[in-house]
Design a protein around this motif. Structure first.
Motif, PDB file in Angstrom:
ATOM      1  N   GLN A   1       0.879  -1.101   0.161  1.00 20.22           N
ATOM      2  CA  GLN A   1      -0.012   0.032  -0.012  1.00 20.22           C
ATOM      3  C   GLN A   1       0.921   1.274   0.038  1.00 20.22           C
ATOM      4  O   GLN A   1       0.676   2.281  -0.678  1.00 20.22           O
ATOM      5  N   CYS A   2       1.864   1.254   1.003  1.00 18.72           N
ATOM      6  CA  CYS A   2       2.467   2.605   1.080  1.00 18.72           C
ATOM      7  C   CYS A   2       3.836   2.191   0.270  1.00 18.72           C
ATOM      8  O   CYS A   2       5.065   2.106   0.723  1.00 18.72           O
ATOM      9  N   THR A   3       3.687   2.032  -1.055  1.00 18.59           N
ATOM     10  CA  THR A   3       4.829   1.862  -2.094  1.00 18.59           C
ATOM     11  C   THR A   3       5.850   3.124  -2.300  1.00 18.59           C
ATOM     12  O   THR A   3       5.444   3.981  -1.957  1.00 18.59           O
TER      13      THR A   3
ATOM     14  N   SER B   1       4.199   6.205  -6.004  1.00 19.57           N
ATOM     15  CA  SER B   1       2.665   6.252  -6.036  1.00 19.57           C
ATOM     16  C   SER B   1       1.825   5.275  -5.028  1.00 19.57           C
ATOM     17  O   SER B   1       1.221   4.326  -5.328  1.00 19.57           O
ATOM     18  N   PRO B   2       2.109   5.625  -3.820  1.00 17.68           N
ATOM     19  CA  PRO B   2       1.380   4.885  -2.966  1.00 17.68           C
ATOM     20  C   PRO B   2      -0.256   5.003  -3.000  1.00 17.68           C
ATOM     21  O   PRO B   2      -0.723   6.309  -3.371  1.00 17.68           O
ATOM     22  N   ASN B   3      -1.005   4.157  -2.705  1.00 18.67           N
ATOM     23  CA  ASN B   3      -2.391   4.193  -2.775  1.00 18.67           C
ATOM     24  C   ASN B   3      -3.105   5.004  -1.784  1.00 18.67           C
ATOM     25  O   ASN B   3      -3.577   4.401  -0.784  1.00 18.67           O
ATOM     26  N   CYS B   4      -2.835   6.292  -1.497  1.00 26.75           N
ATOM     27  CA  CYS B   4      -3.164   6.915  -0.162  1.00 26.75           C
ATOM     28  C   CYS B   4      -4.547   7.258  -0.077  1.00 26.75           C
ATOM     29  O   CYS B   4      -5.250   7.194   1.137  1.00 26.75           O
ATOM     30  N   VAL B   5      -5.536   7.203  -1.282  1.00 27.32           N
ATOM     31  CA  VAL B   5      -6.718   7.595  -1.104  1.00 27.32           C
ATOM     32  C   VAL B   5      -7.473   6.284  -0.471  1.00 27.32           C
ATOM     33  O   VAL B   5      -8.396   6.404   0.436  1.00 27.32           O
ATOM     34  N   GLU B   6      -6.836   5.183  -0.764  1.00 30.74           N
ATOM     35  CA  GLU B   6      -7.880   3.915  -0.233  1.00 30.74           C
ATOM     36  C   GLU B   6      -6.995   3.361   1.107  1.00 30.74           C
ATOM     37  O   GLU B   6      -7.289   2.122   1.459  1.00 30.74           O
ATOM     38  N   CYS B   7      -6.030   4.220   1.607  1.00 37.45           N
ATOM     39  CA  CYS B   7      -5.068   3.931   2.705  1.00 37.45           C
ATOM     40  C   CYS B   7      -5.935   3.749   3.969  1.00 37.45           C
ATOM     41  O   CYS B   7      -6.737   4.762   4.299  1.00 37.45           O
ATOM     42  N   PRO B   8      -5.952   2.573   4.529  1.00 39.57           N
ATOM     43  CA  PRO B   8      -6.752   2.595   5.969  1.00 39.57           C
ATOM     44  C   PRO B   8      -6.386   3.679   7.028  1.00 39.57           C
ATOM     45  O   PRO B   8      -6.944   4.041   8.027  1.00 39.57           O
ATOM     46  N   VAL B   9      -5.064   3.980   6.979  1.00 40.35           N
ATOM     47  CA  VAL B   9      -4.638   4.824   8.143  1.00 40.35           C
ATOM     48  C   VAL B   9      -4.467   6.236   7.477  1.00 40.35           C
ATOM     49  O   VAL B   9      -3.624   7.024   8.278  1.00 40.35           O
ATOM     50  N   ASN B  10      -4.822   6.519   6.457  1.00 39.16           N
ATOM     51  CA  ASN B  10      -4.715   7.998   5.898  1.00 39.16           C
ATOM     52  C   ASN B  10      -5.149   9.260   6.759  1.00 39.16           C
ATOM     53  O   ASN B  10      -4.387  10.117   6.704  1.00 39.16           O
ATOM     54  N   GLU B  11      -6.036   8.965   7.729  1.00 37.27           N
ATOM     55  CA  GLU B  11      -6.456  10.198   8.511  1.00 37.27           C
ATOM     56  C   GLU B  11      -5.452  10.006   9.352  1.00 37.27           C
ATOM     57  O   GLU B  11      -5.446  11.369  10.261  1.00 37.27           O
ATOM     58  N   HIS B  12      -4.579   9.373   9.793  1.00 39.28           N
ATOM     59  CA  HIS B  12      -3.583   9.622  10.655  1.00 39.28           C
ATOM     60  C   HIS B  12      -2.205   9.897   9.998  1.00 39.28           C
ATOM     61  O   HIS B  12      -1.081  10.104  10.835  1.00 39.28           O
ATOM     62  N   CYS B  13      -2.124   9.946   8.651  1.00 35.61           N
ATOM     63  CA  CYS B  13      -0.682  10.000   8.025  1.00 35.61           C
ATOM     64  C   CYS B  13      -0.632  11.514   7.868  1.00 35.61           C
ATOM     65  O   CYS B  13      -1.234  12.075   7.108  1.00 35.61           O
ATOM     66  N   LYS B  14       0.516  11.880   8.622  1.00 42.41           N
ATOM     67  CA  LYS B  14       1.049  13.223   8.512  1.00 42.41           C
ATOM     68  C   LYS B  14       1.305  13.745   7.053  1.00 42.41           C
ATOM     69  O   LYS B  14       1.125  14.805   6.699  1.00 42.41           O
ATOM     70  N   ALA B  15       2.292  12.896   6.442  1.00 41.70           N
ATOM     71  CA  ALA B  15       2.703  13.178   5.259  1.00 41.70           C
ATOM     72  C   ALA B  15       1.738  13.460   4.029  1.00 41.70           C
ATOM     73  O   ALA B  15       1.589  14.224   3.230  1.00 41.70           O
ATOM     74  N   PHE B  16       0.554  12.402   4.174  1.00 38.04           N
ATOM     75  CA  PHE B  16      -0.586  12.721   3.397  1.00 38.04           C
ATOM     76  C   PHE B  16      -1.183  13.903   3.671  1.00 38.04           C
ATOM     77  O   PHE B  16      -1.739  14.771   2.644  1.00 38.04           O
ATOM     78  N   GLU B  17      -1.451  14.123   4.940  1.00 40.85           N
ATOM     79  CA  GLU B  17      -2.217  15.509   5.339  1.00 40.85           C
ATOM     80  C   GLU B  17      -1.373  16.646   4.739  1.00 40.85           C
ATOM     81  O   GLU B  17      -2.121  17.636   4.244  1.00 40.85           O
TER      82      GLU B  17
HETATM   83 FE1  SF4 Z   1       1.470   5.627   3.041  1.00 38.49          FE
HETATM   84 FE2  SF4 Z   1       0.269   7.644   4.352  1.00 38.49          FE
HETATM   85 FE3  SF4 Z   1      -0.330   7.240   1.947  1.00 38.49          FE
HETATM   86 FE4  SF4 Z   1      -1.124   5.471   3.651  1.00 38.49          FE
HETATM   87  S1  SF4 Z   1      -1.531   7.597   3.393  1.00 38.49           S
HETATM   88  S2  SF4 Z   1      -0.149   4.917   1.717  1.00 38.49           S
HETATM   89  S3  SF4 Z   1       0.614   5.569   5.033  1.00 38.49           S
HETATM   90  S4  SF4 Z   1       1.605   7.652   2.637  1.00 38.49           S
END
Ligand code: SF4
Length: 355
Positions: free
Chosen positions: A193-195, A198-214
């Motif tokens: 998932q967190c490749t 192109s990590p699949n952030c939209v469908e990532c189960p912990v995206n709401e806790h991920c600071k880099a995504f935010e």
């Molecule tokens: Fe990785 Fe964060 Fe993206 Fe999830 S949301 S795939 S933890 S970068």
């Protein structure tokens, strides 16, 4: 991070893992020997490549005893093509340690597991948690990437400072009731998932806790130090073909490919042509008497890249009669298949349609 948030992440990781995990032969086992072999193979090898090696290795050496009783040459032969041969030598050495120091039973405590040859913190944690459900967090490349994004930590990941910091994050997140499944889950999350790209952030189960995504900074993590410098080396091999046989020698020095076999070798500071090669001291040390090697039937160049070294290999193909280089073994091409050889030699033989 609050306790509640940690528990939420743990639950989400486990749920995601149960739905997305790959079925791999070393999962669903608590046999420490099998877990150990799989972890060592996967240290520097992709799952796709390591899969068949794992099955073959376990088939040939089904337990610690069979591995300890084998000749090192046979262990290296099983490993041929995987690279980083120290791993195979250490597996063999550690299996003997288990037979001697632990009466043949795989040690069950972290401190004993990590005392074995070739077992570092990552592998010890993986065995301790997967086989014995001990609460040790694993930290591999996939976990580093995942954690660096989750916590937006800019410490370059190859540093000892990063090791300390990321171990704290991993331990903080560790589900101590299910350390085995949690560790599998966090590694699988990084792998699938967190490749790296192109990590699949939209469908990532912990995206709401991920600071880099935010922060929209995913591509900035993990932070790496400058690229590893590669040492360039020039290998001139003598591929002597005589009545369906050739000559090989064992690499004895403390260098890459120790105890593997290759053709007589002259290492040089630059690319050599034939005229330069026959004046070389190492070349001449192979032949007791002056030999009438006037020409070479063909020259094949192969570039072989390792993590820290770039090998510019030149194979001089010689069709000669009655010529045996000093300190080499004469083998037929059929016999050659019994010896552990380097991947470079294997590539050359494949090009010659001899392997
Ligand atoms: Fe990785 Fe964060 Fe993206 Fe999830 S949301 S795939 S933890 S970068």
């Amino acid at each position: 991070m609050t306790r509640k948030e940690i528990l939420t992440i743990q639950t989400k990781l486990l749920n995601w893992y149960h739905q997305n995990k790959r079925e791999l032969p070393w999962r669903n086992t608590t046999n420490p020997y099998k877990i150990w072999i799989s972890e060592i193979i996967l240290q520097q090898t992709r799952v796709k490549q390591g899969y068949q090696y794992y099955l073959n290795f376990i088939k040939r050496f089904p337990n610690v005893k069979s591995l300890a009783e084998a000749e090192e040459q046979e262990v290296l032969k099983q490993w041929q093509g995987l690279g980083y041969y120290t791993r195979a030598r250490n597996l063999h050495k550690a299996s003997k340690m288990i037979m001697c120091d632990f009466n043949g039973s795989f040690p069950t405590q972290y401190k004993d597991i990590i005392s074995l040859a070739g077992i570092g913190e990552y592998t010890a944690s993986a065995i301790a948690s997967f086989a014995f459900q001990l609460p040790y967090a694993v930290l591999d490349g996939n976990v580093y990437r995942f954690l660096s994004r989750l916590f937006v930590d800019e410490t370059p990941i190859q540093t000892s400072e990063a090791k300390k910091r990321f171990n704290q994050y991993a331990t903080l997140l560790l589900n101590k009731k299910n350390p085995d499944i949690h560790n599998q889950a966090i590694m699988e999350m990084g792998a699938l998932q967190c490749t790296p790209t192109s990590p699949n952030c939209v469908e990532c189960p912990v995206n709401e806790h991920c600071k880099a995504f935010e922060m929209g900074k995913i591509e900035m993590f993990p932070v790496k130090k400058n690229k590893i410098k590669q040492r360039k080396r020039f290998f001139n091999y003598l591929f002597i073909v005589e009545n369906g046989s050739t000559f090989i020698q064992k690499r004895e020095e403390k260098d890459i490919w120790k105890n593997l076999y290759e053709f007589p070798l002259v290492e040089s500071e630059k690319v050599l042509d034939w005229e330069e090669l026959i004046k070389n001291e190492t070349f001449n040390s192979y032949f007791q008497e002056e030999c009438n090697l006037k020409s070479v039937s063909s020259i094949i160049d192969i570039k072989h890249v390792l993590t820290h070294q770039k090998i510019m290999a030149r194979f001089f193909v010689l069709n000669v009669v009655k010529l045996k280089p000093q300190n080499t073994l004469e083998v037929t091409f059929e016999e050659l298949k019994q010896y552990p050889i380097t991947r470079l030699i294997e590539i050359f033989l494949e090009k010659q349609k001899l392997y």
